[in-house]
Design a protein around this motif. Structure first.
Motif, PDB file in Angstrom:
ATOM      1  N   GLU A  38       0.739  -1.322   0.104  1.00 28.95           N
ATOM      2  CA  GLU A  38      -0.079  -0.062   0.071  1.00 28.95           C
ATOM      3  C   GLU A  38       0.988   1.392   0.143  1.00 28.95           C
ATOM      4  O   GLU A  38       1.828   1.000   0.607  1.00 28.95           O
ATOM      5  N   VAL A  39       0.355   2.310  -0.477  1.00 29.05           N
ATOM      6  CA  VAL A  39       0.954   3.454  -0.496  1.00 29.05           C
ATOM      7  C   VAL A  39       0.124   4.373   0.305  1.00 29.05           C
ATOM      8  O   VAL A  39      -1.163   4.692  -0.121  1.00 29.05           O
ATOM      9  N   ARG A  40       0.367   5.047   1.376  1.00 29.15           N
ATOM     10  CA  ARG A  40      -0.352   5.773   2.468  1.00 29.15           C
ATOM     11  C   ARG A  40       0.011   6.974   2.277  1.00 29.15           C
ATOM     12  O   ARG A  40       1.285   7.282   2.276  1.00 29.15           O
ATOM     13  N   ARG A  41      -1.039   8.312   2.494  1.00 29.94           N
ATOM     14  CA  ARG A  41      -0.419   9.664   2.698  1.00 29.94           C
ATOM     15  C   ARG A  41      -1.532  10.013   3.504  1.00 29.94           C
ATOM     16  O   ARG A  41      -2.936   9.716   3.357  1.00 29.94           O
ATOM     17  N   ASP A  42      -1.112  10.721   4.522  1.00 30.92           N
ATOM     18  CA  ASP A  42      -2.018  11.429   5.779  1.00 30.92           C
ATOM     19  C   ASP A  42      -2.858  10.219   6.340  1.00 30.92           C
ATOM     20  O   ASP A  42      -4.225  10.695   6.736  1.00 30.92           O
ATOM     21  N   GLY A  43      -2.334   8.916   6.343  1.00 36.72           N
ATOM     22  CA  GLY A  43      -3.185   7.884   7.106  1.00 36.72           C
ATOM     23  C   GLY A  43      -4.111   7.294   6.216  1.00 36.72           C
ATOM     24  O   GLY A  43      -4.981   6.436   6.807  1.00 36.72           O
TER      25      GLY A  43
END
Length: 189
Positions: A38-43
């Protein structure tokens, strides 16, 4: 003929984590290939990426992609959430796969994963089948989607392909078993 040892299981069963643990236990120097994650940004999950064992990184799917190839829960317009990006898969991962098919006794190839996003690529599917050809002596360790798709169902039935159902209850024991088994194969090579 190539040989595949593939973990399968429900989403969140820990398939990628198990493969990473096996690679670390046996020794990264004995493996080539790639992991999906997964690529996560800001949770929040924003997509999925691919990371090759030699450190290369690329996008597989993203909410920011304009690609017409879409997966994921459709929005109000009926469009899948993630756009599929095949560049890294086809230009970095597929050549790794083809190299493994052509070099008997080389590194164990990690394929994480054989799943719906990767199956948008004909080059990827051809490379997977090439790894199972009579001319290949590749050993592949990786993951495959559990849910039924015609292509993966057919792959699971092919000679040389073994699947192992990973669950929360057997995750640790299956990881240990694979580490011991692949470690022994590495010592014999």
């Amino acid at each position: 003929m190539g040989r595949f040892l593939l973990l399968t299981g429900d989403k969140g069963a820990g398939k990628t984590t198990a493969v990473r643990r096996v690679v670390d236990a046996v020794g990264r120097e004995h493996f080539a290939g790639f992991f999906a994650g997964e690529v996560r940004r800001d949770g929040a999950r924003r997509g999925f990426g691919l990371t090759s064992l030699d450190g290369g990184e690329g996008v597989l799917a993203s909410v920011d992609s304009a690609s017409p190839l879409r997966v994921g829960r459709p929005n109000s317009a009926g469009v899948g959430r993630y756009g599929i990006e095949l560049d890294f898969l086809e230009n970095v991962c597929v050549p790794l796969m083809r190299k493994a098919a052509e070099h008997p006794g080389g590194a164990i190839l990690v394929l994480d994963e054989i799943g719906p996003m990767q199956l948008y690529s004909e080059a990827f599917k051809d490379a997977v089948l090439g790894l199972l050809s009579d001319e290949s002596d590749a050993l592949v360790f990786g993951t495959i989607v559990l849910r039924s798709t015609p292509w993966t169902d057919a792959l699971k039935k092919r000679a040389g392909v073994e699947t192992f159902l990973l669950t929360e209850a057997n995750r640790d024991s299956l990881t240990r078993m694979m580490s011991l088994y692949l470690g022994e194969l590495v010592r014999r090579r």
